[in-house]
Design an enzyme around this catalytic site. Structure first.
Site, PDB file in Angstrom:
ATOM      1  N   GLY A 278      -6.012 -11.031 -59.761  1.00  0.00           N
ATOM      2  CA  GLY A 278      -5.549 -12.416 -59.651  1.00  0.00           C
ATOM      3  C   GLY A 278      -4.891 -12.779 -58.336  1.00  0.00           C
ATOM      4  O   GLY A 278      -3.884 -13.488 -58.335  1.00  0.00           O
TER       5      GLY A 278
ATOM      6  N   VAL B 115       6.844 -13.491 -57.871  1.00  0.00           N
ATOM      7  CA  VAL B 115       8.306 -13.488 -57.827  1.00  0.00           C
ATOM      8  C   VAL B 115       8.899 -13.936 -59.169  1.00  0.00           C
ATOM      9  O   VAL B 115      10.112 -14.098 -59.295  1.00  0.00           O
ATOM     10  CB  VAL B 115       8.813 -14.419 -56.687  1.00  0.00           C
ATOM     11  N   ASP B 116       8.018 -14.136 -60.178  1.00  0.00           N
ATOM     12  CA  ASP B 116       8.456 -14.751 -61.436  1.00  0.00           C
ATOM     13  C   ASP B 116       9.161 -13.807 -62.399  1.00  0.00           C
ATOM     14  O   ASP B 116       9.712 -14.233 -63.421  1.00  0.00           O
ATOM     15  CB  ASP B 116       7.258 -15.402 -62.148  1.00  0.00           C
TER      16      ASP B 116
ATOM     17  N   HIS C 145       7.235  -9.545 -52.752  1.00  0.00           N
ATOM     18  CA  HIS C 145       7.664 -10.826 -52.158  1.00  0.00           C
ATOM     19  C   HIS C 145       9.008 -11.292 -52.714  1.00  0.00           C
ATOM     20  O   HIS C 145       9.337 -12.465 -52.623  1.00  0.00           O
ATOM     21  CB  HIS C 145       6.584 -11.902 -52.358  1.00  0.00           C
TER      22      HIS C 145
HETATM   23  C1  BJW Z   1      -6.997 -15.690 -61.845  1.00  0.00           C
HETATM   24  C2  BJW Z   1      -6.603 -16.344 -62.995  1.00  0.00           C
HETATM   25  C3  BJW Z   1      -6.737 -15.630 -64.155  1.00  0.00           C
HETATM   26  C4  BJW Z   1      -6.278 -17.691 -61.413  1.00  0.00           C
HETATM   27  N1  BJW Z   1      -7.221 -14.388 -64.124  1.00  0.00           N
HETATM   28  N2  BJW Z   1      -7.469 -14.463 -61.834  1.00  0.00           N
HETATM   29  C5  BJW Z   1      -2.020 -10.666 -40.206  1.00  0.00           C
HETATM   30  C6  BJW Z   1      -2.976 -11.613 -39.897  1.00  0.00           C
HETATM   31  C7  BJW Z   1      -2.718 -12.969 -40.010  1.00  0.00           C
HETATM   32  C8  BJW Z   1      -1.474 -13.429 -40.452  1.00  0.00           C
HETATM   33  C9  BJW Z   1      -0.541 -12.493 -40.774  1.00  0.00           C
HETATM   34  C10 BJW Z   1      -0.797 -11.139 -40.644  1.00  0.00           C
HETATM   35  N3  BJW Z   1       0.298 -10.455 -41.045  1.00  0.00           N
HETATM   36  C11 BJW Z   1       1.237 -11.342 -41.441  1.00  0.00           C
HETATM   37  C12 BJW Z   1       0.752 -12.598 -41.276  1.00  0.00           C
HETATM   38  C13 BJW Z   1       1.462 -13.855 -41.581  1.00  0.00           C
HETATM   39  C14 BJW Z   1       1.545 -14.165 -43.067  1.00  0.00           C
HETATM   40  C15 BJW Z   1       0.147 -14.343 -43.624  1.00  0.00           C
HETATM   41  O1  BJW Z   1      -0.411 -13.496 -44.308  1.00  0.00           O
HETATM   42  N4  BJW Z   1      -0.454 -15.481 -43.395  1.00  0.00           N
HETATM   43  C16 BJW Z   1      -1.781 -15.748 -43.948  1.00  0.00           C
HETATM   44  C17 BJW Z   1      -1.745 -17.007 -44.792  1.00  0.00           C
HETATM   45  C18 BJW Z   1      -2.806 -15.745 -42.854  1.00  0.00           C
HETATM   46  N5  BJW Z   1       2.255 -13.110 -43.779  1.00  0.00           N
HETATM   47  C19 BJW Z   1       3.558 -13.030 -43.759  1.00  0.00           C
HETATM   48  O2  BJW Z   1       4.219 -13.808 -43.095  1.00  0.00           O
HETATM   49  C20 BJW Z   1       4.197 -11.928 -44.566  1.00  0.00           C
HETATM   50  N6  BJW Z   1       5.109 -11.228 -43.733  1.00  0.00           N
HETATM   51  C21 BJW Z   1       4.751 -10.217 -42.922  1.00  0.00           C
HETATM   52  O3  BJW Z   1       3.653  -9.698 -42.970  1.00  0.00           O
HETATM   53  O4  BJW Z   1       5.741  -9.829 -42.055  1.00  0.00           O
HETATM   54  C22 BJW Z   1       5.386  -9.178 -40.843  1.00  0.00           C
HETATM   55  C23 BJW Z   1       4.690 -10.185 -39.925  1.00  0.00           C
HETATM   56  C24 BJW Z   1       5.157 -11.479 -39.848  1.00  0.00           C
HETATM   57  C25 BJW Z   1       4.483 -12.414 -39.023  1.00  0.00           C
HETATM   58  C26 BJW Z   1       3.355 -12.033 -38.302  1.00  0.00           C
HETATM   59  C27 BJW Z   1       2.916 -10.714 -38.404  1.00  0.00           C
HETATM   60  C28 BJW Z   1       3.596  -9.772 -39.221  1.00  0.00           C
HETATM   61  C29 BJW Z   1       5.020 -12.535 -45.700  1.00  0.00           C
HETATM   62  C30 BJW Z   1       4.180 -13.268 -46.682  1.00  0.00           C
HETATM   63  C31 BJW Z   1       5.078 -13.946 -47.708  1.00  0.00           C
HETATM   64  C32 BJW Z   1       4.265 -14.803 -48.660  1.00  0.00           C
HETATM   65  N7  BJW Z   1       5.152 -15.637 -49.386  1.00  0.00           N
HETATM   66  C33 BJW Z   1       4.641 -16.390 -50.511  1.00  0.00           C
HETATM   67  C34 BJW Z   1       5.796 -17.237 -51.080  1.00  0.00           C
HETATM   68  C35 BJW Z   1       6.775 -16.325 -51.847  1.00  0.00           C
HETATM   69  C36 BJW Z   1       7.883 -17.090 -52.478  1.00  0.00           C
HETATM   70  C37 BJW Z   1       7.350 -18.115 -53.441  1.00  0.00           C
HETATM   71  O5  BJW Z   1       6.742 -17.765 -54.480  1.00  0.00           O
HETATM   72  O6  BJW Z   1       7.557 -19.299 -53.169  1.00  0.00           O
HETATM   73  O7  BJW Z   1       4.104 -15.531 -51.507  1.00  0.00           O
HETATM   74  S1  BJW Z   1       3.247 -17.435 -50.097  1.00  0.00           S
HETATM   75  C38 BJW Z   1       2.388 -17.200 -51.610  1.00  0.00           C
HETATM   76  O8  BJW Z   1       1.146 -16.497 -51.337  1.00  0.00           O
HETATM   77  C39 BJW Z   1       3.259 -16.243 -52.428  1.00  0.00           C
HETATM   78  C40 BJW Z   1       2.208 -15.332 -53.016  1.00  0.00           C
HETATM   79  O9  BJW Z   1       2.805 -14.123 -53.426  1.00  0.00           O
HETATM   80  C41 BJW Z   1       1.220 -15.176 -51.893  1.00  0.00           C
HETATM   81  C42 BJW Z   1      -0.137 -14.713 -52.330  1.00  0.00           C
HETATM   82  O10 BJW Z   1      -0.766 -15.639 -53.140  1.00  0.00           O
HETATM   83  P1  BJW Z   1      -1.671 -15.183 -54.358  1.00  0.00           P
HETATM   84  O11 BJW Z   1      -0.847 -14.455 -55.320  1.00  0.00           O
HETATM   85  O12 BJW Z   1      -2.872 -14.504 -53.852  1.00  0.00           O
HETATM   86  O13 BJW Z   1      -2.024 -16.592 -55.045  1.00  0.00           O
HETATM   87  P2  BJW Z   1      -3.251 -17.568 -54.771  1.00  0.00           P
HETATM   88  O14 BJW Z   1      -2.919 -18.863 -55.402  1.00  0.00           O
HETATM   89  O15 BJW Z   1      -3.642 -17.585 -53.350  1.00  0.00           O
HETATM   90  O16 BJW Z   1      -4.450 -16.890 -55.574  1.00  0.00           O
HETATM   91  C43 BJW Z   1      -4.469 -16.810 -56.986  1.00  0.00           C
HETATM   92  C44 BJW Z   1      -5.746 -16.133 -57.415  1.00  0.00           C
HETATM   93  O17 BJW Z   1      -5.697 -15.946 -58.816  1.00  0.00           O
HETATM   94  C45 BJW Z   1      -7.015 -16.935 -57.112  1.00  0.00           C
HETATM   95  O18 BJW Z   1      -7.939 -16.065 -56.462  1.00  0.00           O
HETATM   96  C46 BJW Z   1      -7.535 -17.335 -58.485  1.00  0.00           C
HETATM   97  O19 BJW Z   1      -8.954 -17.365 -58.572  1.00  0.00           O
HETATM   98  C47 BJW Z   1      -6.965 -16.246 -59.346  1.00  0.00           C
HETATM   99  N8  BJW Z   1      -6.758 -16.599 -60.736  1.00  0.00           N
HETATM  100  N9  BJW Z   1      -6.162 -17.630 -62.602  1.00  0.00           N
HETATM  101  C48 BJW Z   1      -7.572 -13.855 -62.918  1.00  0.00           C
HETATM  102  N10 BJW Z   1      -6.391 -16.209 -65.332  1.00  0.00           N
END
Ligand code: BJW
Ligand code: ZN
Length: 287
Positions: free
Chosen positions: A234, A115-116, A146
């Site tokens: 990432g 979101v940055d 997101h």
């Molecule tokens: C490097 C590196 C370098 C480091 N080089 N690599 C099905 C099953 C189970 C649950 C659900 C499902 N469907 C939906 C859900 C619920 C939920 C969900 O997924 N929960 C899980 C935790 C289980 N999803 C939702 O609620 C989504 N909505 C949805 O699907 O609606 C319909 C629905 C709702 C409810 C039920 C069912 C259906 C919405 C998700 C919104 C996520 N929001 C956030 C916050 C956004 C605002 C903010 O920024 O504050 O989004 S949470 C946070 O996680 C943010 C990110 O975009 C998101 C993903 O994280 P990301 O980017 O993967 O970061 P990290 O830190 O996890 O990983 C970083 C990686 O980088 C690591 O692997 C490092 O190794 C690597 N790395 N440096 C390369 N230099």
């Protein structure tokens, strides 16, 4: 023949060169080298702050003051940083004039969970350096699934305003220090929080919280459904629906390449796995 994963950049280049519908699915690791913390890893935000109290619609209803301080802090941090070499490599690759020589006649979309706003900035920068008419005419190739830290969205009339001002409002000025110390003020009055510029009621950050639906998910699903190469960059691949895109591409016969500093969820199924900093690997992979 048994499934064989590869870490061979030359083989990846061949697959890239013949792909026709390429998607990059990106996460917080893409922006790590710019100085933006990830969510779940070492130094990750969800290790210091409680996601359920800050990134859900329920949390905002319960205490918009805490949530706004967290997002004000995130906005102020994002305003200070620049796109890194990985953003730049993706942005350059997204330009038709560059991609034509690497993956002829291919389409490209970056689907980022970040979101940055750094990927759109990198694209603007790449475009400003290009003199090619096809690049200027090309459709915007970044989807911020997101939402955006700099969108301010009305809780009543849904009006959305893109706003990069610092501070976003007087009431939040300087609260970054409180967030750093994890000692946010729970009682900043509603009247001092950001308001809708159209109707005046309380506004919220224009990001997608847990439990909220992804805007225009059908458009994203259509792009994923056409993809024959999914490059995952990432992301821990733990948050749905983004975490499923790679599997979907593979199920329809496409290839998957994962670029991550560490092993991540589901990466043993990827056709290509490149472990290392994406800011080093992507300029080589997409160059
Ligand atoms: C490097 C590196 C370098 C480091 N080089 N690599 C099905 C099953 C189970 C649950 C659900 C499902 N469907 C939906 C859900 C619920 C939920 C969900 O997924 N929960 C899980 C935790 C289980 N999803 C939702 O609620 C989504 N909505 C949805 O699907 O609606 C319909 C629905 C709702 C409810 C039920 C069912 C259906 C919405 C998700 C919104 C996520 N929001 C956030 C916050 C956004 C605002 C903010 O920024 O504050 O989004 S949470 C946070 O996680 C943010 C990110 O975009 C998101 C993903 O994280 P990301 O980017 O993967 O970061 P990290 O830190 O996890 O990983 C970083 C990686 O980088 C690591 O692997 C490092 O190794 C690597 N790395 N440096 C390369 N230099
Ligand atoms: Zn409004």
């Amino acid at each position: 023949m048994a499934f064989q994963q590869s870490d061979n950049m030359h083989k990846f280049s061949k697959v890239l060169g013949s792909a026709k519908n390429i998607i990059v699915v990106a996460g917080a690791g893409l922006s790590a080298a710019s100085g933006i913390p990830t969510f779940r890893g070492k130094g990750g935000m969800w290790r210091k702050y409680d996601a359920i109290s800050l990134a859900t619609p329920e949390a905002f209803k319960e205490n918009p003051s805490l949530v706004w301080q967290f997002y004000n802090y995130r906005r102020e941090s994002a305003l200070k940083v620049k796109p890194n070499a990985a953003h730049a490599a993706i942005a350059r690759f997204s330009l038709p004039s560059i991609r034509q020589s690497i993956a002829p006649d291919s389409k490209f979309t970056l689907i980022t969970q970040n979101v940055d706003g750094l990927s759109p900035l990198a694209l603007e920068d790449a475009l400003s350096k290009s003199t090619d008419a096809a690049d200027k005419a090309a459709q915007k190739s970044v989807i911020e699934m997101h939402g955006r830290l700099f969108d301010v969205q009305c809780t009543e009339c849904n009006h959305v305003e893109f706003n990069r001002s610092s501070p976003i409002c007087k009431g939040l000025e300087g609260t970054e220090q409180l967030v750093e110390k994890n000692a946010m003020d729970p009682e900043i009055p509603f009247s001092s929080l950001p308001r809708c510029s159209s109707c005046g009621v309380l506004a919220r950050p224009g990001v997608v919280w847990f439990g909220e639906s992804i805007p225009h998910l059908e458009v994203i699903e259509d792009i994923v459904a056409e993809a024959d190469l999914c490059i995952v960059v990432g992301t821990s691949s733990t948050v749905q629906p983004a975490a499923s895109f790679a599997d979907e591409v593979q199920e329809q016969g496409g290839k998957v390449a994962v670029f991550n500093l560490e092993r991540s969820e589901g990466d043993s199924n990827a056709d290509f796995l490149f472990i290392g900093p994406c800011e080093d690997l992507l300029p080589k992979a997409l160059g």
